[in-house]
Design a protein around this motif. Structure first.
Motif, PDB file in Angstrom:
ATOM      1  N   PRO A   1       0.733  -1.220  -0.095  1.00 47.21           N
ATOM      2  CA  PRO A   1       0.014   0.005   0.031  1.00 47.21           C
ATOM      3  C   PRO A   1       0.767   1.243  -0.044  1.00 47.21           C
ATOM      4  O   PRO A   1       0.466   2.195  -0.562  1.00 47.21           O
ATOM      5  CB  PRO A   1      -0.795  -0.105   1.345  1.00 47.21           C
TER       6      PRO A   1
ATOM      7  N   ASN B   1       2.023   1.807  -3.606  1.00 50.42           N
ATOM      8  CA  ASN B   1       1.006   2.223  -4.386  1.00 50.42           C
ATOM      9  C   ASN B   1       0.379   3.659  -4.280  1.00 50.42           C
ATOM     10  O   ASN B   1       0.477   4.558  -4.997  1.00 50.42           O
ATOM     11  CB  ASN B   1      -0.368   1.489  -4.008  1.00 50.42           C
TER      12      ASN B   1
ATOM     13  N   GLU C   1      -6.814  -2.381  -7.423  1.00 50.56           N
ATOM     14  CA  GLU C   1      -6.047  -1.984  -5.843  1.00 50.56           C
ATOM     15  C   GLU C   1      -5.881  -0.476  -6.134  1.00 50.56           C
ATOM     16  O   GLU C   1      -5.651   0.289  -5.164  1.00 50.56           O
ATOM     17  CB  GLU C   1      -4.734  -2.601  -5.623  1.00 50.56           C
TER      18      GLU C   1
ATOM     19  N   LYS D   1      -7.934   2.942  -3.570  1.00 51.43           N
ATOM     20  CA  LYS D   1      -7.314   4.156  -2.822  1.00 51.43           C
ATOM     21  C   LYS D   1      -7.597   5.487  -3.512  1.00 51.43           C
ATOM     22  O   LYS D   1      -7.169   6.541  -2.849  1.00 51.43           O
ATOM     23  CB  LYS D   1      -5.848   3.983  -3.040  1.00 51.43           C
TER      24      LYS D   1
END
Ligand SMILES: C[S@@+](CC[C@H](N)C(=O)[O-])C[C@H]1O[C@@H](n2cnc3c(N)ncnc32)[C@H](O)[C@@H]1O
Length: 368
Positions: free
Chosen positions: A173, A176, A238, A242
């Motif tokens: 995460p 990303n 993914e 976010k």
């Protein structure tokens, strides 16, 4: 004749002064991006900017801002600032330190390039792009660049990290998140520039952004063109998970190699250069299927000049080309205008129009 031969031999054995300097500059070049990374990590640009003052500061004054609890080595910071001054990131000001002008204190302010690293009111700058490029897992791939020549079926990044970059980011995460901030920091200033000079979104009601990351490009297009009623930000699941909420924009997760949501027009920035010719053809065929007759794919990509030269533009585009080869796809690449035209034709698009506004990205219209 003998003289001529001995002249050639001498030249080969004894490089000229320029050549000796030139090769040493290249051999030490890693100091440039790594020092840039250091000043971003230390928040030096924000410390000098101070909300807009950009007053020249000494290295020790900068240090007291970036390390408010004290400590640090001002001389080493100054060494970094001097080197980056020679690349146009900082401006150096020599201020007389005593009355007879015998000694000088160095102070530094931000140049136009340096100001791109200052965090704006939305928390954006080009800093995250620099940090993104110099994370350990990406850096580990660079000693393997020659492997892209020896075996182009596997990327240097994959050789070192065991899986492709986007899959790797997807499992981390924080990577990303940094990737999204990096893309936003680069894309927002670009979009501001092209939205002032490009009218290709007129008459579009539903616009799909393929590989749209956090959705910044769509947000800006919708703000500038209220006639675009609906934006679809399409990216990996993914990534869109976010993405922030944006009025008028739906985030849709998926895989552009499988299918792309339909729209009156498709926007796609900085996607094609990451992929091989056959992968680009597949992405563009999926765009073609998602468009009505007459609809446009509006791509923004680095476009290489046909002839190599040492201009800043050509260098920036060719340097980015090696980044793509090393990190994303050994046969992904920045392409020439003609190569892009041919790709569009191979995917079924009948018209192609390049529009040069920004020095780095060219707007490419492919019409169905
Ligand atoms: C270089 S970034 C460009 C982001 C954005 N267009 C911009 O310029 O700011 C490429 C984008 O493609 C997305 N992407 C990669 N593979 C994809 C796939 N198979 N389907 C959809 N999007 C993908 C990435 O997640 C990333 O957001």
């Amino acid at each position: 004749m003998e003289n001529h031969v001995s002249h050639v031999t001498t030249t080969a054995e004894q490089p000229s002064n320029e050549a000796r300097l030139g090769i040493l500059e290249l051999a030490n070049m890693i100091s440039v991006p790594m020092s840039l990374n250091a000043v971003v990590r230390l928040n030096v640009p924000d410390a000098i900017w101070q909300g807009g003052s950009n007053s020249p500061l000494s290295a020790s004054a900068i240090l007291s801002h970036v390390l408010p609890d004290g400590g640090g080595d001002a001389e080493n910071l100054q060494r970094i600032l001097r080197m980056l001054t020679s690349y146009g990131v900082f401006a150096e000001h020599l201020v007389s330190a005593d009355d007879d002008g015998g000694s000088h204190q160095r102070k530094f302010s931000l140049t136009e390039i340096g100001k791109t690293l200052v965090t704006d009111q939305n928390g954006l700058s080009y800093g995250p792009y620099i940090l993104q490029h110099h994370q350990d897992v990406l850096m580990g791939a660079w000693p393997m660049v020659h492997e892209a020549v020896v075996d182009p079926t596997i990327e240097p990044f994959v050789k070192v990290n065991g899986e492709p970059a986007y899959e790797y980011y997807g499992k981390k995460p924080e990577m990303n998140g940094l990737m999204q901030r990096a893309m936003s920091g680069v894309s927002v200033p670009f979009m501001k520039a092209i939205l002032d000079g490009y009218d290709g979104f007129e008459g579009v009601g539903r616009l799909v952004d393929v590989g749209g990351s956090a959705g910044d490009c769509l947000r800006m297009i919708l703000q500038k063109h209220p006639s675009v009623r609906e934006g679809i930000n399409f990216d990996l699941p993914e990534v869109v998970a976010k993405a922030p909420t944006i009025a008028g924009v739906s985030h849709v997760g998926g895989d552009m190699f499988k299918s792309i949501p339909s729209g009156d027009a498709i926007f796609m920035k900085w996607v094609l250069s990451t992929w091989t010719d056959s992968e680009c053809k597949l992405i563009m065929e999926n765009c073609y299927k998602a468009l009505p007759v007459g609809g446009k794919l509006i791509a923004c990509e680095p476009v290489l000049p046909t002839k190599s030269d040492d201009s800043p533009r050509t260098r920036a585009l060719l340097e980015n080309d090696i980044f793509v080869m090393t990190i994303y796809r050994a046969k992904g690449k920045n392409r020439t205008e003609d190569e892009l035209r041919q790709l569009g034709l191979s995917a079924g698009f009948s018209h192609f129009k390049p529009i040069y506004i920004d020095y780095f990205y060219t707007v490419l219209e492919f019409q169905k």
